[in-house]
Scaffold this active site. Structure first.
Site, short mmCIF file in Angstrom:
data_model
loop_
_atom_site.label_atom_id
_atom_site.label_comp_id
_atom_site.label_asym_id
_atom_site.label_seq_id
_atom_site.Cartn_x
_atom_site.Cartn_y
_atom_site.Cartn_z
N ASP A 189 -46.20 -66.20 16.52
CA ASP A 189 -46.27 -64.74 16.61
C ASP A 189 -45.02 -64.15 17.24
O ASP A 189 -44.77 -64.36 18.43
CB ASP A 189 -47.50 -64.37 17.44
N ASP B 131 -42.93 -58.28 12.33
CA ASP B 131 -44.00 -59.01 13.02
C ASP B 131 -44.59 -60.11 12.14
O ASP B 131 -45.20 -59.82 11.12
CB ASP B 131 -45.09 -58.02 13.44
#
Ligand SMILES: *[C@@H]1O[C@H](CO)[C@@H](O)[C@H](O)[C@H]1NC(C)=O
Ligand SMILES: *[C@@H]1O[C@H](CO)[C@@H](O)[C@H](O)[C@H]1NC(C)=O
Ligand SMILES: *[C@@H]1O[C@H](CO)[C@@H](O)[C@H](O)[C@H]1NC(C)=O
Ligand SMILES: *[C@@H]1O[C@H](CO)[C@@H](O)[C@H](O)[C@H]1NC(C)=O
Ligand SMILES: *[C@@H]1O[C@H](CO)[C@@H](O)[C@H](O)[C@H]1NC(C)=O
Length: 408
Positions: free
Chosen positions: A91, A276
């Protein structure tokens, strides 16, 4: 400033900033893309929205949601000695590393575990996690070992039914501030920070290669620590400074404009948003989303929450052009649709043509300040190589052999 990595066929070159390090043997860790079932009826777009909401909430509560994407790129790591293996979501949108999302596989203390005496916690839309922060040995494989990594050990969680054991957070370190208690102002260096600080990698950067997947569980991604892998992209890496616009500046934020076709503006002025790896779709703010919908003629499908195109609309679909720091990245019609072989996984008609552009929506009242105009999520990153460069505070993007591929 661009580094022409293809023509610089250097074996091992440590060049002055702001070039990036090129190695003939980059330190690569494989990533597996997994579609996972979360066992409720929320659509992909609802999950992505909650994910984004939680990006903001993180600032006020700690880590963020984990079970709200239906697909994720995961990496295997081991923690401790003797080692316990965990499968973690990679992430770039959060920066804490933690395990125990599935309490059936909790953190297992070992001879290398040091308790910090700190609690760590996060809250998000539909659940929460809390635990204690430990310092432990974390092994990513391929010689990437951090002897003293801060790791959250979950002791309770609710609303988490994810297909992975935790998160490997490689976002900016400031995102960790506020997650510990009582030391709420203490940041927790990320895995990348620690690898760099201990001299294991030559630069504090992470490079991510995703590819459109061809099966439900596909080990087709690569994360490279400390350098880039020139076999995973084509042409140059184009860098842009992290945006200074709040609050996108907290994450790996960039400024971009966006056009549909050569001339229809979608984001007409340079606008800040984020890149992201933890978001599935390409999300645009409501104005931009409506402009895109109008330009393409797509309708919103209730069942999937995604835009749906008729075959005629799809045949006429033009490319989206991302304009980032003077460089244009073309996002083809095929890149704009959901992989058709996975339609059923998101509640779609097997023959339907669904879009991957979603509405970022209006943040709920509790999060009035999430003002990013877009989130370039996995759908975008499966077409472009991305580099998250802490050393030079910038983000790099490059085309790949999948940029123009017709696969979906
Ligand atoms: C992670 O480990 C599991 C089982 O231990 C294995 O099936 C999977 O292929 C591994 N994934 C990666 C990305 O190495
Ligand atoms: C999901 O299910 C709950 C409970 O059955 C229901 O209240 C809710 O409206 C459903 N949501 C969607 C998007 O169908
Ligand atoms: C917490 O803060 C105290 C006081 O500043 C410091 O002595 C201690 O080392 C900190 N603990 C951690 C785990 O950062
Ligand atoms: C950590 O959380 C537990 C349970 O909520 C609490 O009892 C304890 O006092 C907390 N410890 C610290 C150092 O904040
Ligand atoms: C950025 O977030 C902070 C809270 O973390 C808030 O006070 C501020 O108003 C936000 N800025 C913008 C431009 O939304």
């Amino acid at each position: 400033m661009f580094a022409n990595l293809v023509t610089l066929a250097l074996a091992l070159s440590v060049v002055a900033n702001p070039m990036v390090v090129i190695r003939d043997s980059p330190i690569n860790i494989p990533l597996m893309k997994r579609y996972h079932t979360v066992g409720d009826n929320r659509t992909l777009i609802m999950r992505d929205r909650e994910h984004i909401t939680s990006l903001y909430k993180h600032r006020h509560g700690g880590l963020r949601a984990t079970d709200i994407t239906t697909s994720a790129y995961v990496v295997n790591v081991t923690v401790g000695n003797p080692p316990t293996e965990y499968t973690l979501l990679l992430d770039t949108g959060s920066s804490n590393t933690w395990v125990g999302a599935d309490l059936k596989k909790p953190f297992k203390p070992s001879s290398t575990t040091v308790q910090t005496g700190q609690n760590v916690s996060f809250k998000y839309g539909s659940g929460e996690f809390s635990g204690t922060e430990v310092i432990d040995r974390l092994d990513l494989g391929n010689g990437l070992v951090v002897e003293k990594q801060g790791i959250g050990a979950a002791s309770s969680s609710s609303g988490l039914r994810a297909g992975f054991d935790g998160i490997l957070g490689v976002g900016p370190v400031d995102l960790t501030i506020g997650s510990l208690s009582p030391n709420t102002t203490t940041p927790i260096p990320t895995v990348t920070d620690n690898l760099f600080a201990q001299g294991t990698i030559p630069e504090n950067l992470v490079a991510v290669s995703f590819e459109p997947s061809t099966s439900i569980s596909d080990t087709n991604g690569v994360v490279t620590f400390g350098s880039v892998d020139s076999s995973r992209f084509t042409g140059d890496i184009h860098f842009t400074s992290r945006t200074q616009v709040q609050n996108s500046s907290l994450w790996w934020g960039i400024d971009q404009t966006l056009t549909y076709g050569q001339s229809t503006p979608i984001l007409s002025q340079s606008t800040a948003g984020i890149v992201d790896t933890g978001t599935t779709l390409l999300l645009l703010n409501t104005d931009a989303f409506v402009t895109y919908q109008t330009a393409t003629g797509a309708v919103l499908d209730d069942r999937t929450g995604l835009l749906q195109f008729t075959p005629e609309q799809y045949a006429a679909l033009e490319s989206l052009f991302f304009h980032i720091n003077g460089v244009t990245f073309e996002f083809t019609a095929n890149a704009q649709i959901f992989p058709r072989k996975f339609n059923a996984l998101v509640g779609g008609d097997p023959d339907g043509i669904y879009g991957i552009v979603g509405d970022l929506g209006t943040p709920p009242p509790l999060v009035p300040v999430f003002n990013s105009a877009f989130v370039n999520g996995m759908a975008f990153l499966e077409r472009f190589y991305s580099v998250y460069d802490t050393t030079n505070n910038r983000i790099g993007l490059a085309t790949t052999k999948f940029t123009y591929a017709d696969i979906n």
